[in-house]
Design an enzyme around this catalytic site. Structure first.
Site, mmCIF file in Angstrom:
data_model
loop_
_atom_site.group_PDB
_atom_site.id
_atom_site.type_symbol
_atom_site.label_atom_id
_atom_site.label_comp_id
_atom_site.label_asym_id
_atom_site.label_seq_id
_atom_site.Cartn_x
_atom_site.Cartn_y
_atom_site.Cartn_z
ATOM 1 N N LYS A 134 21.076 -80.547 26.009
ATOM 2 C CA LYS A 134 20.069 -80.538 27.083
ATOM 3 C C LYS A 134 19.170 -81.775 26.968
ATOM 4 C CE LYS A 134 19.982 -75.622 28.249
ATOM 5 N NZ LYS A 134 19.357 -74.306 28.139
ATOM 6 N N HIS B 60 23.687 -66.105 21.632
ATOM 7 C CA HIS B 60 22.480 -65.704 22.340
ATOM 8 C C HIS B 60 21.474 -65.119 21.366
ATOM 9 C CE1 HIS B 60 23.974 -66.539 26.293
ATOM 10 N NE2 HIS B 60 25.060 -65.855 26.051
HETATM 11 N N1 LIG Z 1 17.309 -68.051 28.745
HETATM 12 C C1 LIG Z 1 18.382 -67.317 28.543
HETATM 13 O O1 LIG Z 1 18.328 -66.257 27.925
HETATM 14 C C2 LIG Z 1 19.694 -67.793 29.108
HETATM 15 C C3 LIG Z 1 20.809 -66.947 29.096
HETATM 16 C C4 LIG Z 1 22.007 -67.418 29.668
HETATM 17 C C5 LIG Z 1 22.062 -68.706 30.206
HETATM 18 N N2 LIG Z 1 20.945 -69.493 30.171
HETATM 19 C C6 LIG Z 1 20.992 -70.863 30.727
HETATM 20 O O2 LIG Z 1 21.312 -70.804 32.124
HETATM 21 C C7 LIG Z 1 22.136 -71.918 32.477
HETATM 22 C C8 LIG Z 1 23.373 -71.422 33.218
HETATM 23 O O3 LIG Z 1 24.036 -70.481 32.407
HETATM 24 P P1 LIG Z 1 24.914 -69.308 33.062
HETATM 25 O O4 LIG Z 1 25.056 -68.257 32.011
HETATM 26 O O5 LIG Z 1 24.329 -68.952 34.376
HETATM 27 O O6 LIG Z 1 26.295 -70.051 33.255
HETATM 28 P P2 LIG Z 1 27.720 -69.421 33.678
HETATM 29 O O7 LIG Z 1 27.519 -68.249 34.562
HETATM 30 O O8 LIG Z 1 28.545 -69.243 32.454
HETATM 31 O O9 LIG Z 1 28.383 -70.627 34.479
HETATM 32 C C9 LIG Z 1 27.658 -71.314 35.477
HETATM 33 C C10 LIG Z 1 28.586 -72.167 36.278
HETATM 34 O O10 LIG Z 1 29.047 -73.309 35.548
HETATM 35 C C11 LIG Z 1 30.082 -73.865 36.331
HETATM 36 N N3 LIG Z 1 31.206 -74.351 35.536
HETATM 37 C C12 LIG Z 1 31.944 -73.656 34.654
HETATM 38 N N4 LIG Z 1 32.927 -74.442 34.187
HETATM 39 C C13 LIG Z 1 32.797 -75.645 34.773
HETATM 40 C C14 LIG Z 1 33.498 -76.858 34.709
HETATM 41 N N5 LIG Z 1 34.561 -77.022 33.907
HETATM 42 N N6 LIG Z 1 33.104 -77.887 35.476
HETATM 43 C C15 LIG Z 1 32.032 -77.752 36.278
HETATM 44 N N7 LIG Z 1 31.323 -76.610 36.392
HETATM 45 C C16 LIG Z 1 31.702 -75.583 35.643
HETATM 46 C C17 LIG Z 1 30.629 -72.766 37.240
HETATM 47 O O11 LIG Z 1 30.182 -73.096 38.559
HETATM 48 P P3 LIG Z 1 31.075 -72.975 39.868
HETATM 49 O O12 LIG Z 1 32.391 -72.368 39.489
HETATM 50 O O13 LIG Z 1 30.239 -72.127 40.755
HETATM 51 O O14 LIG Z 1 31.221 -74.378 40.342
HETATM 52 C C18 LIG Z 1 29.891 -71.543 36.742
HETATM 53 O O15 LIG Z 1 29.695 -70.590 37.730
HETATM 54 C C19 LIG Z 1 22.434 -72.679 31.192
HETATM 55 O O16 LIG Z 1 21.575 -73.797 31.115
HETATM 56 C C20 LIG Z 1 22.106 -71.691 30.085
HETATM 57 O O17 LIG Z 1 21.634 -72.305 28.904
HETATM 58 C C21 LIG Z 1 19.780 -69.063 29.658
#
Ligand SMILES: NC(=O)c1ccc[n+]([C@@H]2O[C@H](COP(=O)([O-])OP(=O)(O)OC[C@H]3O[C@@H](n4cnc5c(N)ncnc54)[C@H](OP(=O)(O)O)[C@@H]3O)[C@@H](O)[C@H]2O)c1
Length: 290
Positions: free
Chosen positions: A133, A264
Site C-alpha cells: 500500500k 486477517h
Molecule cells: N479493514 C478490513 O478489515 C479489511 C478487510 C478486507 C479487505 N480490506 C481492504 O479492502 C480492499 C479490497 O478488498 P476486498 O476484500 O474487497 O477485495 P476482493 O473482494 O477480494 O477483490 C476485489 C476485487 O479485486 C479485483 N481483482 C481480483 N483479481 C484481479 C486481477 N487479477 N486483476 C485486477 N483486478 C482483480 C476484482 O475486481 P473485478 O473482478 O470486479 O474487476 C475483485 O472483485 C483491500 O485494500 C483490502 O486490504 C480491509
C-alpha cells in the site's frame, strides 16, 4: 455541488460493490471497470448487469492493456480502486494510466484498512500488505495525482460476529479466546458505512491529499466489551481462554502459509498490540467527521 463521474475498479469485490452502491445512491455518474479476464464468472457478470440496470456504466478495460485503462480513466473525474490484497501492485498500472490521462481530480487507491503509514513496525509476513500500500502511495505522490487515502480500521464482518476468533466468521459457542488482557480498544466499521464515507470524501476539499480516518466513537470497543455484548444478546456465558502474545505468534507461524483468513487475524493482533499509538496519531493527521 455538481455530481462527479466516478470509476470504480474492483467493483464486484467485497468492498467494491458497496462503493458502487454508495456512488449510485449519492447520485454520481458511476462507471465500473469490467475486465475481460472475468471470463465465465457468472456471479460477477450478473452483479455487473444488475448495477447496469441501476444506472451504472460498464467500461471494458484490462489492467494488462494500458490504452484501455487510459481510455476508461478519461471518461471520469474520480477513480476509486477496491482491488484485492493479492493484486495491490497492479495499481501501479492504474497510476500510470491516470498520470497519462491527466484529467483525474481525485484518486482513492485500495486501502480501507489500518493506515499503512503507521505500520512500519508490523510483523512479517502480514506486513507485505502495508508495504505494498505504501508503494502505491509513493507512486501516486511522485506522479502528483490528487488523492485521498481511506483508513477504515477493522471491517465488522471479519471481526465482530466471531468475537475476533480465528478460522471462523461465526460466534463461538462455548469458549472464546481472549488476546492479551482483552482490554485494548479496536475500531470496528460497518462495511456499508466505509463505502458511504469513501464516496462522501471524493469531492470534499478537506480530504484532498489527506488520509481520512473512520472511527465512530460508538464503534470503538475492546474484545472484552465485544464478548460482554454478545453474552448479553445470547444469554450465554462463554468460557474465556487467555492467549498471550508469544503463544499467538507461535500458532500463526504454523498456519500462515496455508490459511489466508489467518492473515486477517494477524491484522487484528497487530492492531491490539499497537492501537494506542494509532489512535494517538489519528488525532494529529486530519481526522474527519463527515
Ligand atoms: N479493514 C478490513 O478489515 C479489511 C478487510 C478486507 C479487505 N480490506 C481492504 O479492502 C480492499 C479490497 O478488498 P476486498 O476484500 O474487497 O477485495 P476482493 O473482494 O477480494 O477483490 C476485489 C476485487 O479485486 C479485483 N481483482 C481480483 N483479481 C484481479 C486481477 N487479477 N486483476 C485486477 N483486478 C482483480 C476484482 O475486481 P473485478 O473482478 O470486479 O474487476 C475483485 O472483485 C483491500 O485494500 C483490502 O486490504 C480491509
Amino acid at each position: 455541488m455538481e455530481n462527479s463521474k466516478v470509476l470504480v475498479v474492483g467493483g464486484t469485490g467485497y468492498i467494491g460493490r458497496r462503493i458502487v452502491r454508495a456512488s449510485l445512491a449519492h447520485g454520481h455518474r458511476t462507471f465500473i471497470l469490467m475486465r475481460p479476464e472475468i471470463g465465465l464468472n457468472i456471479d460477477k457478470l450478473q452483479l455487473l448487469l444488475s448495477f447496469k440496470a441501476q444506472g451504472a456504466l460498464l467500461v471494458e478495460a484490462s489492467m494488462e492493456d494500458h490504452r484501455s485503462l487510459v481510455a476508461a480513466v478519461k471518461q471520469v473525474d474520480v477513480v476509486v480502486s477496491a482491488i484485492s490484497g493479492r493484486h495491490f501492485l497492479l495499481q501501479i498500472k492504474l497510476v500510470e494510466a491516470i498520470k497519462e490521462a491527466g484529467n483525474i481530480k481525485r484518486f482513492l487507491p485500495s486501502e480501507f484498512g489500518i493506515d499503512p503509514a503507521r505500520m512500519g513496525h508490523a510483523l512479517e509476513p502480514g506486513r507485505i500488505t502495508f508495504d505494498e500500500k505504501m508503494e502505491i502511495r509513493r507512486a501516486i505522490e511522485e506522479a502528483s495525482i490528487p488523492h485521498t487515502y481511506v483508513s477504515a480500521n477493522c471491517f465488522a464482518a471479519f471481526f465482530v460476529p466471531n468475537l475476533s476468533q480465528m478460522r471462523t466468521l461465526l460466534p463461538p459457542k462455548e469458549k472464546v479466546h481472549v488476546y492479551g488482557d482483552g482490554n485494548v480498544k479496536v475500531i470496528f466499521m460497518d462495511e456499508d458505512d466505509v463505502a458511504t464515507y469513501t464516496i462522501k470524501s471524493i469531492d470534499d476539499p478537506r480530504a484532498l491529499n489527506k488520509t481520512i480516518y473512520l472511527r465512530p466513537p460508538e464503534n470503538i470497543l475492546s474484545q472484552n466489551e465485544l464478548i460482554a455484548k454478545w453474552e448479553k444478546l445470547s444469554g450465554e456465558v462463554l468460557e474465556r481462554i487467555p492467549i498471550p502474545s508469544d503463544e499467538f505468534l507461535a500458532s500463526m507461524e504454523d498456519q500462515m502459509s496455508t490459511d489466508f483468513l489467518v492473515k486477517h487475524f494477524q491484522f487484528c493482533f497487530i492492531l491490539l498490540h499497537f492501537l494506542r499509538n494509532t489512535v494517538k496519531h489519528t488525532c494529529l493527521v486530519g481526522t474527519m467527521v463527515l
